[in-house]
Write a protein that holds these residues in place. Structure first.
Motif, PDB file in Angstrom:
ATOM      1  N   GLN A  79       0.925  -1.040   0.056  1.00 54.86           N
ATOM      2  CA  GLN A  79       0.011   0.171   0.103  1.00 54.86           C
ATOM      3  C   GLN A  79       0.844   1.333  -0.076  1.00 54.86           C
ATOM      4  O   GLN A  79       0.476   2.296  -0.118  1.00 54.86           O
ATOM      5  CB  GLN A  79      -0.906  -0.096   1.068  1.00 54.86           C
ATOM      6  CG  GLN A  79      -1.924  -1.028   1.032  1.00 54.86           C
ATOM      7  CD  GLN A  79      -3.164  -0.985   2.515  1.00 54.86           C
ATOM      8  OE1 GLN A  79      -2.588  -0.484   3.293  1.00 54.86           O
ATOM      9  NE2 GLN A  79      -4.087  -1.927   2.110  1.00 54.86           N
ATOM     10  N   SER A  80       2.055   1.190   0.452  1.00 54.31           N
ATOM     11  CA  SER A  80       3.092   2.111   0.194  1.00 54.31           C
ATOM     12  C   SER A  80       3.664   2.275  -0.964  1.00 54.31           C
ATOM     13  O   SER A  80       4.465   1.385  -1.454  1.00 54.31           O
ATOM     14  CB  SER A  80       4.065   2.173   1.359  1.00 54.31           C
ATOM     15  OG  SER A  80       5.087   2.755   1.027  1.00 54.31           O
ATOM     16  N   PRO A  81       3.647   3.356  -1.863  1.00 48.18           N
ATOM     17  CA  PRO A  81       4.138   3.655  -3.115  1.00 48.18           C
ATOM     18  C   PRO A  81       5.938   3.658  -2.993  1.00 48.18           C
ATOM     19  O   PRO A  81       6.394   3.089  -3.987  1.00 48.18           O
ATOM     20  CB  PRO A  81       3.862   5.086  -3.388  1.00 48.18           C
ATOM     21  CG  PRO A  81       2.522   5.346  -2.957  1.00 48.18           C
ATOM     22  CD  PRO A  81       2.866   4.623  -1.311  1.00 48.18           C
ATOM     23  N   LEU A  82       6.271   3.810  -1.712  1.00 51.06           N
ATOM     24  CA  LEU A  82       7.742   3.806  -1.767  1.00 51.06           C
ATOM     25  C   LEU A  82       8.251   2.529  -1.603  1.00 51.06           C
ATOM     26  O   LEU A  82       9.200   2.044  -2.333  1.00 51.06           O
ATOM     27  CB  LEU A  82       8.097   4.576  -0.070  1.00 51.06           C
ATOM     28  CG  LEU A  82       9.379   4.633   0.173  1.00 51.06           C
ATOM     29  CD1 LEU A  82       9.879   5.769  -1.047  1.00 51.06           C
ATOM     30  CD2 LEU A  82       9.820   5.379   1.310  1.00 51.06           C
ATOM     31  N   VAL A  83       7.501   1.476  -1.069  1.00 49.95           N
ATOM     32  CA  VAL A  83       7.901   0.112  -1.083  1.00 49.95           C
ATOM     33  C   VAL A  83       7.654  -0.600  -2.493  1.00 49.95           C
ATOM     34  O   VAL A  83       8.697  -1.287  -2.988  1.00 49.95           O
ATOM     35  CB  VAL A  83       6.989  -0.695  -0.215  1.00 49.95           C
ATOM     36  CG1 VAL A  83       7.265  -2.096  -0.175  1.00 49.95           C
ATOM     37  CG2 VAL A  83       7.401  -0.161   1.410  1.00 49.95           C
ATOM     38  N   VAL A  84       6.666  -0.132  -3.123  1.00 53.95           N
ATOM     39  CA  VAL A  84       6.303  -0.574  -4.231  1.00 53.95           C
ATOM     40  C   VAL A  84       7.549  -0.157  -5.360  1.00 53.95           C
ATOM     41  O   VAL A  84       8.060  -1.137  -6.175  1.00 53.95           O
ATOM     42  CB  VAL A  84       5.056  -0.047  -5.145  1.00 53.95           C
ATOM     43  CG1 VAL A  84       4.984  -0.641  -6.740  1.00 53.95           C
ATOM     44  CG2 VAL A  84       3.995  -0.546  -4.478  1.00 53.95           C
ATOM     45  N   THR A  85       7.889   1.037  -5.271  1.00 55.63           N
ATOM     46  CA  THR A  85       9.153   1.546  -6.166  1.00 55.63           C
ATOM     47  C   THR A  85      10.282   0.855  -5.646  1.00 55.63           C
ATOM     48  O   THR A  85      10.982   0.581  -6.617  1.00 55.63           O
ATOM     49  CB  THR A  85       9.334   3.381  -5.735  1.00 55.63           C
ATOM     50  OG1 THR A  85       7.908   3.726  -5.830  1.00 55.63           O
ATOM     51  CG2 THR A  85      10.251   3.469  -6.451  1.00 55.63           C
ATOM     52  N   ARG A  97       7.461   8.295 -14.036  1.00 59.50           N
ATOM     53  CA  ARG A  97       8.803   8.865 -13.480  1.00 59.50           C
ATOM     54  C   ARG A  97       9.430   7.080 -12.868  1.00 59.50           C
ATOM     55  O   ARG A  97      10.829   7.644 -13.149  1.00 59.50           O
ATOM     56  CB  ARG A  97       8.354   9.533 -12.014  1.00 59.50           C
ATOM     57  CG  ARG A  97       7.859  10.998 -12.257  1.00 59.50           C
ATOM     58  CD  ARG A  97       8.540  12.105 -11.355  1.00 59.50           C
ATOM     59  NE  ARG A  97       8.556  11.535 -10.152  1.00 59.50           N
ATOM     60  CZ  ARG A  97       7.571  11.643  -9.216  1.00 59.50           C
ATOM     61  NH1 ARG A  97       6.663  12.309  -9.469  1.00 59.50           N
ATOM     62  NH2 ARG A  97       7.905  11.221  -7.934  1.00 59.50           N
ATOM     63  N   LEU A  98       9.023   6.611 -12.403  1.00 62.59           N
ATOM     64  CA  LEU A  98       9.582   5.046 -12.300  1.00 62.59           C
ATOM     65  C   LEU A  98      10.160   4.627 -13.348  1.00 62.59           C
ATOM     66  O   LEU A  98      11.534   4.130 -13.329  1.00 62.59           O
ATOM     67  CB  LEU A  98       8.696   4.200 -11.423  1.00 62.59           C
ATOM     68  CG  LEU A  98       9.172   2.899 -11.432  1.00 62.59           C
ATOM     69  CD1 LEU A  98      10.269   2.676 -10.289  1.00 62.59           C
ATOM     70  CD2 LEU A  98       8.078   1.957 -10.350  1.00 62.59           C
ATOM     71  N   LEU A  99       9.511   4.500 -14.515  1.00 65.03           N
ATOM     72  CA  LEU A  99      10.145   4.188 -15.607  1.00 65.03           C
ATOM     73  C   LEU A  99      11.512   5.055 -15.857  1.00 65.03           C
ATOM     74  O   LEU A  99      12.323   4.297 -16.450  1.00 65.03           O
ATOM     75  CB  LEU A  99       9.240   4.081 -16.907  1.00 65.03           C
ATOM     76  CG  LEU A  99       7.867   3.097 -16.654  1.00 65.03           C
ATOM     77  CD1 LEU A  99       6.808   3.111 -17.642  1.00 65.03           C
ATOM     78  CD2 LEU A  99       8.590   1.661 -16.702  1.00 65.03           C
ATOM     79  N   ALA A 100      11.280   6.072 -16.007  1.00 66.35           N
ATOM     80  CA  ALA A 100      12.352   7.086 -16.324  1.00 66.35           C
ATOM     81  C   ALA A 100      13.695   6.622 -15.459  1.00 66.35           C
ATOM     82  O   ALA A 100      14.804   6.571 -15.770  1.00 66.35           O
ATOM     83  CB  ALA A 100      11.984   8.531 -16.056  1.00 66.35           C
ATOM     84  N   GLY A 101      13.199   6.445 -13.898  1.00 63.35           N
ATOM     85  CA  GLY A 101      14.270   6.153 -13.282  1.00 63.35           C
ATOM     86  C   GLY A 101      15.019   4.547 -13.564  1.00 63.35           C
ATOM     87  O   GLY A 101      16.281   4.544 -13.430  1.00 63.35           O
ATOM     88  N   LEU A 102      14.078   3.877 -13.927  1.00 64.66           N
ATOM     89  CA  LEU A 102      14.597   2.569 -14.283  1.00 64.66           C
ATOM     90  C   LEU A 102      15.478   2.623 -15.446  1.00 64.66           C
ATOM     91  O   LEU A 102      16.655   2.016 -15.650  1.00 64.66           O
ATOM     92  CB  LEU A 102      13.468   1.510 -14.483  1.00 64.66           C
ATOM     93  CG  LEU A 102      12.610   0.973 -13.425  1.00 64.66           C
ATOM     94  CD1 LEU A 102      11.598   0.349 -13.947  1.00 64.66           C
ATOM     95  CD2 LEU A 102      13.258   0.484 -12.288  1.00 64.66           C
ATOM     96  N   LEU A 103      15.272   3.511 -16.438  1.00 65.92           N
ATOM     97  CA  LEU A 103      16.080   3.639 -17.699  1.00 65.92           C
ATOM     98  C   LEU A 103      17.415   4.254 -17.079  1.00 65.92           C
ATOM     99  O   LEU A 103      18.555   3.812 -17.630  1.00 65.92           O
ATOM    100  CB  LEU A 103      15.250   4.861 -18.454  1.00 65.92           C
ATOM    101  CG  LEU A 103      16.061   5.243 -19.851  1.00 65.92           C
ATOM    102  CD1 LEU A 103      16.431   3.707 -20.727  1.00 65.92           C
ATOM    103  CD2 LEU A 103      15.559   6.306 -20.520  1.00 65.92           C
ATOM    104  N   ALA A 104      17.547   5.244 -16.324  1.00 69.32           N
ATOM    105  CA  ALA A 104      18.619   5.881 -15.906  1.00 69.32           C
ATOM    106  C   ALA A 104      19.682   4.840 -15.018  1.00 69.32           C
ATOM    107  O   ALA A 104      20.799   4.707 -15.186  1.00 69.32           O
ATOM    108  CB  ALA A 104      18.606   7.096 -14.863  1.00 69.32           C
ATOM    109  N   ILE A 105      19.112   4.046 -14.211  1.00 70.05           N
ATOM    110  CA  ILE A 105      19.756   3.086 -13.708  1.00 70.05           C
ATOM    111  C   ILE A 105      20.288   1.947 -14.485  1.00 70.05           C
ATOM    112  O   ILE A 105      21.322   1.556 -14.490  1.00 70.05           O
ATOM    113  CB  ILE A 105      18.644   2.306 -12.483  1.00 70.05           C
ATOM    114  CG1 ILE A 105      18.619   3.164 -11.425  1.00 70.05           C
ATOM    115  CG2 ILE A 105      19.149   0.893 -12.008  1.00 70.05           C
ATOM    116  CD1 ILE A 105      17.618   3.088 -10.342  1.00 70.05           C
TER     117      ILE A 105
END
Lengths: 202, 709
Positions: B375-381, B522-530
């Motif tokens: 339920q926490s977006p932080l944990v999902v991320t 934003r998460l996808l962009a973050g994954l791209l950078a990583i």
């Protein structure tokens, strides 16, 4: 292993976000905190080790708080025990989004016009200190002894109303706790039901 | 005759005058007035006078115990000599959450009745002025004190009739007054930092009661804010009421008011004054069937743990550990065993840690159920990042001393023991998103059991999960049967990356449900950078030129930081209710269920969450199939969806009321029936259609005589 450690830490933080109010009761060690008062001075509880400390949860817009200031009750307690070396810290945990929020400048005006005599008024705008102690209402009080142990927690007296007329006949638990402890006696009422307005956390 | 006529005339005059005197007094956000039930005072009799407080929407006033904050309303009466006012008759309050606090009081409107006793000496034909100074506190987010001096002129007469304008309101109010507990069987004791109040209603109240809430007479007796939960054992309800963090005064009895919902749907309030007795020995043994429940739960958890190994999030990790064993097949058997045991310990310990944390948070009053992590977006991320990094590693984009990847090497390495433990932790961490969707119901059951049972169930789950690997480590004969190491291992590893990528896709979708398309992007962009960063690391880190190595590491670090900054969710999650609902489905609320049942229509509730795979499968394949939809329509079944994707205390409380602590839950409420029909977690069209047969018009006609109140 590093990135994993970071991620599991992040996960743990996410889990902790749902925690509820604590409840610092008499007999427990008072959790340390560091706030900046409205004068910009740091107020760290542990800096006052060796002295009695009173924590007073405050919200100038709350009728129950107003009762104790309009009657002059709170100011005279602050003065009386301040003169005896007690450090009286007034803490306001109102969140900035609440209509009851008063910024440091406005709070300074209130201190002046109400003639508040506490050692400091500090804004705990994110509510962290209030939540660590479990402050539910304004006014809610904690009395801490020189060893850093809580000797009283709860409502200021036994008249849970906002009527100024109820101040004179009330039994004040904070004064009683300080008097008894300073006289080397056990505190006869270490806990009382907190009363007043809810603390306006976010 | 003449006196009667005169007094009648006077009454009429006074009625008009009284109406003026009793005009409501307006205060900010509320208004007050005094209302007499009967049009006159009769010597020697009582007349009920109500203080009617009307609040603006969502403003509230308080019960006699205001709970965490507030002040009870009071009336100071000024009465002519001989008249006496009784106490305020407090209607049953409601819980008013002011997070993180809970108060007890009334919203919208309340009538506080006081009986005014007239002395026999009153002379008919005269009139009496009743004055009450009312003090009340009206709060929404902020609190305002209010006061009003109210008066009311009443004629004195030998007869008095109820004022027809107020008959309904007085009757409604009296229905909410707590009654004596005669005929009820009540007992109470303390256990596990809770009071347990056992309640058996008198037989005439029907099959059972539900939705119990206890309101304490005084502050400091119970923890107001923590949720109270109840369980049914036959007709006896067992209400668990959390003890306060700081008890004030000594509690030897539970005193206050209990509110429960009868099978007719109406609320019933009773006065409670029950001495705390000794706790009965071990409640589990005394209830036949309960120990079996535990054994069954342990068995199911163990089997679930075994199956978990085949889930897309766990299988690759376990498979790679097995590859490590393959390389080690002819090595030191003892080392292999130590490694297996330590890995098992790592898994068990981290399951304990997660379960302990959850139980601790629940003890603190946080409204959580299993699956709460998601339920926490932080944990999902965080999980999405973790899976993505692991998948890139398996794809061969970069090499790193990750515990799970270096399983083979770790046996020789110096930190072998720590590494084995850590790989157990990683295995658990990657398993969590799979346990929530597939085992939510079973673990949810475990969590409403006592702490020890819950821990046992989690232990069984962990043991089930590590069993295959531990067996492999401990039985050398099996290891020797594994194929010889070779190039196939690298291919298998790369193939295994894909289930992990699939898990990332799912997690991105969950995050999209929680924070919208922007959050997911934003998460996808973050994954791209990583990905770019790790690629740079993998490409040049092995280089022999120090400059290239340093540059690649710096670039990888910078891109990883950028990726994290992009991916970490900033804004708070959207409220569940803001999410679109499918056509034909409405958002769930306790009130909506009640309102529909009151209309006499059946209700089907889908307790669901985006991160719950079972829920999604049931929704797409069963609930929204034409066949089932058609039957819903044909039978006039209203459909409500309770979306638990984000934290929602109301839904958590409703799940607890149904004895569940996780999703999916499917509940079919029929008018006139106390408890809903609960459907299994895994639905088929047949199951739903059969259950819906119970809601057929013919069935509801037979239930009709019991008009909902």
């Amino acid at each position: 292993m590093k990135p994993l450690a970071v991620l599991s830490l992040a996960a743990a933080l996410g889990l902790a976000a749902g925690a509820a109010l604590a409840n610092v009761a008499a007999g427990q060690a008072a959790p340390d905190f560091a706030l900046t008062d409205i004068q910009g001075k740091p107020q760290k509880l542990s800096a006052y080790k060796g002295k009695y400390v009173v924590l007073e949860w405050f919200n100038s817009e709350c009728p129950f708080v107003q009762k104790h200031y309009e009657s002059g009750n709170m100011q005279s307690l602050q003065k009386k025990y301040g003169d005896k070396g007690v450090v009286w810290l007034t803490i306001n945990s109102t969140h900035p989004e609440s209509s009851n929020y008063r910024d440091p400048a406005k709070s300074a005006d209130i201190v002046k016009s109400w003639r508040i005599n506490s050692a400091a008024l500090a804004l705990d705008s994110d509510g962290k200190v209030g939540q660590v102690y479990g402050a539910r209402t304004t006014p809610q009080m904690w009395v801490i002894d020189p060893a850093g142990k809580v000797i009283f927690a709860g409502g200021i007296d036994d008249k849970p109303t906002f009527r100024t007329a109820d101040v004179p006949g009330a039994k004040n638990f904070v004064a009683a706790a300080l008097d008894e402890a300073m006289a080397g006696k056990a505190v006869s009422v270490p806990a009382a039901a907190p009363y007043g307005c809810s603390v306006k956390y976010k | 005759m003449a006196t009667t006529a005169r007094s009648l005339l006077l009454s009429l005059l006074l009625c008009a005058a009284g109406a003026v005197a009793a005009a409501p007094v307006r205060q900010p956000h509320s208004e007050a007035e005094l209302i007499a039930e009967r049009t006159a005072l009769v010597p020697g009799q009582a007349n009920a006078i109500a203080l009617r407080l009307k609040m603006e929407p969502h403003w509230h006033v308080y019960w006699k115990n205001p709970g965490d904050a507030g002040m009870p309303t009071s009336v100071a009466w000024t009465l002519p000599e001989g008249l006496a006012a009784g106490p305020i008759q407090w209607p049953a309050p409601t819980r008013i959450p002011v997070p993180p606090l809970v108060s007890y009081g009334y919203e919208d409107e309340v009538w506080l009745i006081t009986d005014i006793q007239a002395p026999t000496s009153l002379r008919p034909g005269t009139a009496v002025k009743i004055t009450g100074k009312a003090d009340w506190l009206v709060c929404k987010e902020i609190c305002l004190p209010a006061t009003a001096a109210l008066d009311l002129m009443l004629p004195v007469s030998t007869v008095a009739t109820p004022d027809p304008r107020y008959v309904d309101a007085f009757a409604r109010t009296r229905a909410t007054l707590p009654r004596s507990a005669d005929g009820w069987s009540l007992s109470a004791f303390a256990r596990d930092r809770h009071y347990v109040l056992r309640v058996e209603p008198p037989p005439e109240l029907g099959r059972s009661i539900r939705n119990l809430t206890f309101f304490p007479e005084r502050e400091g007796m119970v923890d107001n804010a923590k949720p109270q939960t109840y369980a049914m054992r036959g007709r006896t309800a067992e209400l668990r009421i959390p003890l306060p963090g700081q008890a004030i005064g000594e509690t030897t009895a539970l005193t206050g008011v209990l509110v429960a919902q009868q099978s007719s749907g109406a609320l019933r309030a009773i006065d409670v004054d029950v001495k705390l007795g000794p706790a009965p020995p071990a409640p589990v043994e005394s209830e036949p069937g309960a120990p079996l429940g535990l054994v069954l739960a342990l068995g199911l958890a163990f089997a679930g743990g075994l199956i978990l190994n085949l889930m897309p999030c766990v299988f690759p990790v376990l498979a790679i550990k097995v590859l490590g064993v393959v390389q080690q097949a002819h090595g030191d058997v003892r080392k292999l065993r130590t490694h297996g045991a330590l890995f098992a310990a790592g898994v068990v310990l981290s399951f304990w840690a997660i379960a302990g944390l959850l139980l601790g948070l629940r003890e603190q009053g946080a409204a959580l159920g299993w699956g709460y992590q998601l339920q926490s977006p932080l944990v999902v991320t965080g999980l999405a990042l973790l899976f993505f990094v692991l998948a890139l590693n398996l794809s061969g984009v970069f090499q790193m001393g990750l515990a799970l990847q270096s399983a083979a090497g770790a046996l020789k390495a110096r930190g072998a023991h720590a590494d084995a433990l850590l790989s157990g932790l990683v295995a658990t961490l990657v398993a969590t998103p799979c346990t929530a969707p597939f085992m939510g119901a079973a673990l949810g059951y475990a969590l409403v059991q006592p702490a020890l049972h819950a821990m046992l169930v989690f232990t069984a789950l962990a043991l089930g999960m590590v069993l295959p690997y531990v067996v492999l480590c401990f039985v050398p004969a099996l290891v020797r049967r594994l194929p010889r190491p070779g190039a196939w291992m690298e291919s298998l590893k790369q193939v295994l990356a894909f289930p992990l990528y699939a898990t990332v896709v799912w997690l991105v979708w969950v995050l999209g449900q929680q924070t919208g398309i922007d959050g997911a992007a934003r998460l996808l962009a973050g994954l791209l950078a990583i990905a770019a960063g790790l690629w740079a690391l993998g490409r040049w880190s092995p280089s022999r030129r120090p400059a290239a190595r340093i540059a690649s590491r710096a670039a990888a670090f910078a891109l990883a930081v950028l990726g994290l900054a992009l991916a970490l969710p900033g804004q708070s999650p959207q409220a569940s209710t803001q999410r679109e609902t499918a056509p034909g489905w409405n958002a769930w609320s306790e009130d909506a269920v009640r309102a529909i049942l009151a209309r006499g229509a059946p209700v089907f509730v889908d307790f669901t969450a985006a991160w719950c795979v079972t829920c999604q499968v049931n929704k797409r394949l069963v609930l929204q199939s034409d066949e089932v939809e058609g039957r819903f329509e044909a039978l006039g079944v209203e459909r409500l969806r309770a979306d638990w994707t984000n934290r929602d205390p109301a839904i958590t409380a409703a799940l607890e009321g149904l004895q569940r602590s996780g999703v999916p839950v499917y509940a079919l409420y029929l008018p006139g029936r106390a408890a809903p029909i609960l459907l299994p977690e895994v639905l088929t069209r047949r199951i739903v259609l059969d259950a819906l047969d119970a809601a057929r018009p013919s069935a509801s006609v037979t239930l009709k005589p019991q008009e909902p109140t």
